[in-house]
Design an enzyme around this catalytic site. Structure first.
Site, PDB file in Angstrom:
ATOM      1  N   CYS A  25     129.042  -2.484  20.989  1.00 25.23           N
ATOM      2  CA  CYS A  25     129.529  -3.549  20.103  1.00 25.23           C
ATOM      3  C   CYS A  25     130.454  -3.031  18.998  1.00 25.23           C
ATOM      4  CB  CYS A  25     128.371  -4.360  19.530  1.00 25.23           C
ATOM      5  SG  CYS A  25     127.090  -3.416  18.695  1.00 25.23           S
TER       6      CYS A  25
ATOM      7  N   ASP B  51     132.074 -12.188  17.166  1.00 27.24           N
ATOM      8  CA  ASP B  51     130.865 -11.542  17.664  1.00 27.24           C
ATOM      9  C   ASP B  51     131.113 -10.966  19.058  1.00 27.24           C
ATOM     10  OD1 ASP B  51     128.333 -10.785  18.389  1.00 27.24           O
ATOM     11  OD2 ASP B  51     127.396 -12.732  18.027  1.00 27.24           O
TER      12      ASP B  51
ATOM     13  N   HIS C 122     128.891  -9.734  21.076  1.00 24.48           N
ATOM     14  CA  HIS C 122     127.657  -9.704  21.859  1.00 24.48           C
ATOM     15  C   HIS C 122     127.592 -10.797  22.920  1.00 24.48           C
ATOM     16  CE1 HIS C 122     126.750  -7.540  18.092  1.00 24.48           C
ATOM     17  NE2 HIS C 122     126.057  -6.748  18.896  1.00 24.48           N
TER      18      HIS C 122
END
Length: 392
Positions: free
Chosen positions: A77, A272, A274
C-alpha cells in the site's frame, strides 16, 4: 488465501461507498492547492479528485524477481501511495495542474506515456517490481511493508534512471530542506552544461548565473509526534495542502498507507490503495485501458487527529519561479507563524552534518523466492524510457 483477502477488501470498499459523502459545509475544501466550495462547486471538486491517478493493490502480474510474489495485496500500500504522489508530479509536469480526466475520452499522448511508467511489469520505470527491488537496497525485503521515508528514498533512486521525465527528486534529512543541496541535485543532472553549481535563493534574489532548471519533486519525511500527531502541527499541515506546489502527503495509520490529497475542516481527504484489482496487461507502446486507474467513488476522509505522525510531504516545482514561490510560502505560513516548526528551510548545508552526497545510479539487486540475482536496471528502464509515441 489471497483471493479471500481480496474479496473481503473489495466488500469493505463497496460497503463504505454508501457511507462516504462530502459534508454539507460552508468550510472550503482544499485539493492539492485548489480551493472548492462544496455547495457551488461539487462537480468540479469531484472531477479534480477523479482525475488523480489511483494506484491500488494488483494481482496476477509477473512474479517480482522472477520467483517472488505476483500480488502486492497486504504489503504494497505505501508503494502504491508512492506511485500516486510521483504520478501527480508527472501529470503536473506534462499536462498541468488544470488537466482533467474524462472517462472514455481521448487523452493526450503524454498521459498514456505516464501510465506506462507505472504498469505492473518489470520494464516499467516505477512499477511495483522496480520499487520493491530498489527497496532491497534500503534494507527491505520484497513483500515487506514500507514507511514514507523508505518509499521517498526508493523514488529518488528510480528517478535517476528515468530520462524521459528528467525529474529531480530531493528527499530532505532531519526535518530540514537545504537549498544548497537541492542546487547540487539539479547541477549533477546537468553536468557538462556549466562548470559550477549555482546556489538557489528563496528570497527571489537573481543569481549572476541563472540555474538551468529541472522539474523538482520535493519529498519531506517528518515525524509530527510520538504516537499521535501533535496538534500544534495541524494548521501547518493544512497550509501545505493550500500551496499551489502541493503534491500530496504520504501517510496513514500503522501498516495502513493512504495518499492524502487535501482537507476539509478537521478531516483529511485521501485516495485509498486497499482495493485489489487485476493487473492491466498492455504491450509497450499500446494504449492502456485506464478505467481502473481513476477512483470514481466519492473521496474518503479521516480525522486529522487519527493520522499516524510519520508522514512525507510532497511538493512539485516545475520552474525556478515555482520553487522561489514555494520557499516564500514556507517562510510566511510554516516558519514565521509557528512556535514549533514542522520543518526547517535553510540556505546552506549545516556544518555539523556529513557532506551532502549527490545521488547517483545505484547498483541494484533483485530478490526472488529462490535467492538473489543481479538486475540490469539501466537496460530494463531504458526499454520503458524508449516507449514510442508513434505507436499510439
Amino acid at each position: 488465501m489471497e483471493a479471500v483477502l481480496a474479496k473481503y477488501e473489495n466488500q469493505i470498499n463497496v460497503f463504505s461507498e454508501y457511507l462516504e459523502d462530502l459534508p454539507d459545509t460552508d468550510e472550503p475544501v482544499w485539493i492539492l492547492g485548489e480551493c472548492y466550495d462544496v455547495k457551488t462547486g461539487k462537480s468540479e471538486l469531484l472531477s479534480d479528485v477523479r482525475s488523480r491517478l489511483w494506484f491500488t493493490y494488483r494481482k496476477k502480474f509477473s512474479p517480482i524477481g522472477g520467483t517472488g510474489p505476483s500480488s502486492d495485496t497486504g504489503w504494497g500500500c505505501m508503494l502504491r501511495c508512492g506511485q500516486m504522489i510521483l504520478a501527480q508530479a508527472l501529470v503536473c509536469r506534462h499536462l498541468g495542474r488544470e488537466w482533467r480526466w474524462v472517462a472514455e475520452g481521448t487523452q493526450p499522448v503524454e498521459y498514456q506515456r505516464i501510465l506506462h511508467c507505472f504498469l505492473d511489469r518489470k520494464d516499467s520505470c516505477y512499477s511495483i517490481h522496480q520499487m520493491a527491488q530498489m527497496g532491497v537496497g534500503e534494507g527491505k525485503s520484497v513483500g515487506e511493508w514500507y514507511g514514507p521515508n523508505t518509499v521517498a528514498q526508493v523514488l529518488k533512486k528510480l528517478a535517476l534512471f528515468d530520462d524521459w521525465n528528467s525529474l529531480a527528486v530531493y528527499v530532505s534529512m532531519d526535518n530540514t530542506v537545504v537549498i544548497e543541496d537541492i542546487s547540487k541535485c539539479l547541477d549533477e543532472s546537468l553536468s557538462g552544461q556549466r562548470q559550477a553549481p549555482c546556489p538557489l535563493s528563496h528570497f527571489h534574489a537573481t543569481s549572476q548565473h541563472p540555474l538551468d532548471w529541472r522539474p523538482l519533486l520535493l519529498l519531506i519525511p517528518l515525524r509530527m509526534g510520538i504516537n499521535d500527531i501533535n496538534p500544534v502541527y495541524i494548521q501547518a499541515l493544512k497550509e501545505c495542502f493550500k500551496m499551489p506546489q502541493s503534491c500530496g502527503v504520504l501517510g496513514g495509520k500503522p501498516n495502513l498507507a493512504y495518499y492524502f490529497i487535501g482537507f476539509v475542516d478537521d478531516e483529511l481527504i485521501y485516495l485509498d490503495p486497499h482495493t485489489t484489482q487485476l493487473a492491466v496487461d498492455s504491450e509497450t507502446g499500446s494504449t492502456v485501458d485506464d478505467q481502473s486507474y481513476h477512483c470514481q467513488r466519492n473521496p474518503r476522509r479521516m480525522k486529522i487527529t487519527s493520522l499516524d505522525p510519520s508522514v512525507a510531504l510532497g511538493f512539485f516545482c516545475k520552474s525556478e519561479e515555482d520553487f522561489d514561490s514555494w520557499c516564500n510560502l514556507v517562510q510566511q505560513e510554516i516558519l514565521k507563524k509557528r512556535n514549533l516548526r514542522m520543518f526547517e528551510l535553510v540556505e546552506k548545508h549545516p556544518s555539523h552534518w556529513p557532506p551532502f552526497i549527490t545521488p547517483t545510479k545505484p547498483e541494484v539487486q533483485t530478490t526472488g523466492a529462490g535467492g538473489s540475482a543481479a538486475l540490469n536496471l539501466t537496460q530494463t528502464l531504458n526499454l520503458s524510457a524508449g516507449y514510442s509515441v508513434a505507436n499510439l
